[in-house]
Design an enzyme around this catalytic site. Structure first.
Site, PDB file in Angstrom:
ATOM      1  N   GLU A   1      37.357  34.037  39.220  1.00 33.97           N
ATOM      2  CA  GLU A   1      38.741  35.113  38.995  1.00 33.97           C
ATOM      3  C   GLU A   1      39.939  33.848  39.240  1.00 33.97           C
ATOM      4  OE1 GLU A   1      38.762  37.725  37.678  1.00 33.97           O
ATOM      5  OE2 GLU A   1      36.691  38.119  38.004  1.00 33.97           O
TER       6      GLU A   1
ATOM      7  N   HIS B   1      40.968  32.018  36.513  1.00 43.16           N
ATOM      8  CA  HIS B   1      41.600  33.063  35.340  1.00 43.16           C
ATOM      9  C   HIS B   1      42.989  32.403  35.589  1.00 43.16           C
ATOM     10  CE1 HIS B   1      38.720  34.973  32.623  1.00 43.16           C
ATOM     11  NE2 HIS B   1      38.321  35.780  33.824  1.00 43.16           N
TER      12      HIS B   1
ATOM     13  N   ASP C   1      33.858  30.715  34.103  1.00 45.51           N
ATOM     14  CA  ASP C   1      32.601  30.346  34.767  1.00 45.51           C
ATOM     15  C   ASP C   1      32.710  28.926  35.101  1.00 45.51           C
ATOM     16  OD1 ASP C   1      31.903  33.138  34.569  1.00 45.51           O
ATOM     17  OD2 ASP C   1      30.696  32.815  32.533  1.00 45.51           O
TER      18      ASP C   1
END
Ligand SMILES: [Zn+2]
Length: 422
Positions: free
Chosen positions: A285, A288, A366
């Site tokens: 996260e 991102h 990832d």
């Protein structure tokens, strides 16, 4: 001209339906064929029992079979609204009510748009109820009670109305008051509104439906704080959410921009993962955030918004368009409703492009997690864990996933992680 418009719309509408329905059928067969041969990737075989695989196949098939009927129902509904006389009826009704009882300007437009939106939300109840209380419940995912379900719907309607009506009023006012360049003014307004929503949704609206709390004390929290410091993420933006009050599904997400940015881990995810896996999800996260994925998506949305409003500006006075759907004269509010009802078959083909960009972001996040942790194992294990617990489809048809998936398939993601050399 009217017939041509109706004909073109119906042709594209049918094409969209055939593609959507066909992809679902392809996916159904593909999953069944793999199940018949027990063909699942070895890293899932090692981590899941045959009973769990069987369960995931049954869950996927149950959803896909239901999707057939939901697709047909949704299409019939749009056809009834467009061709069953509902729009002219609603137009007369909003003129009567808006003209006589309300002195507010644009009352007629507000009632018309609100009425159509209400018809859609009431009509979507049966499919929503079935999927929540039948399918999700059958596989042990649903935790929503009737009381909570009803409260959610009422709250959603209230919040939607409180935000939606003033928003719509400003748009209608801009359309009327700012001359032929109204669509550029509207573009700036909607853009600003979207930015505002990106900020107030996570901080003010989502908390109306869920509790957001700092992560519980413990090893996971300590290691996350350490990681956040290393990456440069503000640590008071990390929350645990009580997702378990509605569903046993587990998830995590990154949202917001600027000071409102936050990472949210569902309590169900925290409960089912090891500390290493939870940390990997958090690192993903943060990826991102670091890679500015929300900003990039906003740019794409803004381009679509600009183009969409430009097209709307060309159609807003085009009389045959209104006549084709039973409305005797053009109006701004009916243009907004017609545009949103008719645009689906035209914009349908943009969905896979946006999904493709989103999948690219997932691969990047990832990779960020693997690089940051300097170890691919926890990310891979977290993905396998999430996939197994959520009974995700292990073998979607490649066309189906390319079209509909905002995330790469679990197999694709694990494959990509294994290809990274740390
Ligand atoms: Zn992600």
């Amino acid at each position: 001209m009217e017939q041509l418009i109706v004909g073109l719309f119906l042709a594209l509408f049918a094409l969209e339906f055939i593609i959507e329905f066909g992809l679902n059928e392809l996916n159904l067969r593909y999953v069944r064929a793999h199940w018949a041969e027990r063909k699942i990737p070895d890293f899932f075989q090692r981590n899941m029992s045959n009973a769990e695989y069987k369960n995931s196949v049954e869950y996927t098939l149950a959803k896909a079979r239901f999707q057939r009927w939901a697709d047909i129902y949704g299409r019939v509904l749009i056809l009834i609204i467009l061709f069953g006389g509902l729009l002219p009826l609603m137009d007369r009704f909003s003129q009567d009510v808006g003209g006589r009882f309300l002195s507010l300007s644009h009352a007629r437009g507000l009632i018309f748009c609100f009425g159509v939106a209400l018809v859609f939300s009431v009509a979507s109840l049966p499919t929503d109820l079935y999927s929540t209380f039948k399918i999700e419940a059958r596989f042990g995912f649903n935790k929503t009670t009737w009381k909570l379900y009803l409260a959610d719907k009422l709250k959603g309607l209230l919040v939607g109305t409180l935000i939606g009506l003033p928003f719509l009023w400003v748009v209608l006012w801009l359309m009327e008051a700012t001359g032929s360049y109204w669509w550029i003014w509207t573009f700036f307004f909607v853009f600003g509104f979207q930015l505002l929503m990106v900020i107030i949704y996570p901080t003010l609206i989502a908390p109306l439906f869920n509790k957001f709390e700092p992560l519980p004390e413990g090893e996971l929290r300590n290691r996350i704080l350490h990681l956040a410091e290393q990456v440069g993420f503000k640590t008071n933006g990390i929350f645990s959410m009580d997702g378990s009050k509605r569903s046993a599904h587990s998830n995590a997400y990154f949202t917001g921009i600027g000071k409102a940015k936050r990472i949210v881990l569902f309590d169900t995810l925290i409960a089912q993962m090891t500390v290493d896996q939870g940390l990997a999800v958090l690192a993903h996260e943060m990826g991102h955030y670091k890679l500015k994925h929300i900003h990039r998506m906003l740019v794409v949305q803004t381009i679509f918004l600009f183009l969409g409003l430009y097209v709307l500006s060309l159609l807003v006075d085009y009389r045959p368009l209104f006549a084709a759907f039973g409305l005797d004269k053009p109006s701004d509010y009916a243009a907004l409703v017609l545009f949103s009802l008719l645009s689906g078959p035209f914009t349908f083909y943009l969905g896979p492009l946006i999904n493709r960009l989103s999948r690219k972001h997932e691969y990047e996040a990832d990779r960020f997690a693997v690089d940051t942790l300097r170890n691919p194992r926890p990310m891979e294990e977290a993905l396998v864990n999430l996939t197994v617990r959520n009974l995700a489809n292990l073998t979607p048809h490649p066309w189906y996933s390319a079209y509909h998936y905002s995330h790469p398939t679990p197999t694709e993601r694990v494959g990509a992680i294994r290809a990274i050399s740390v």
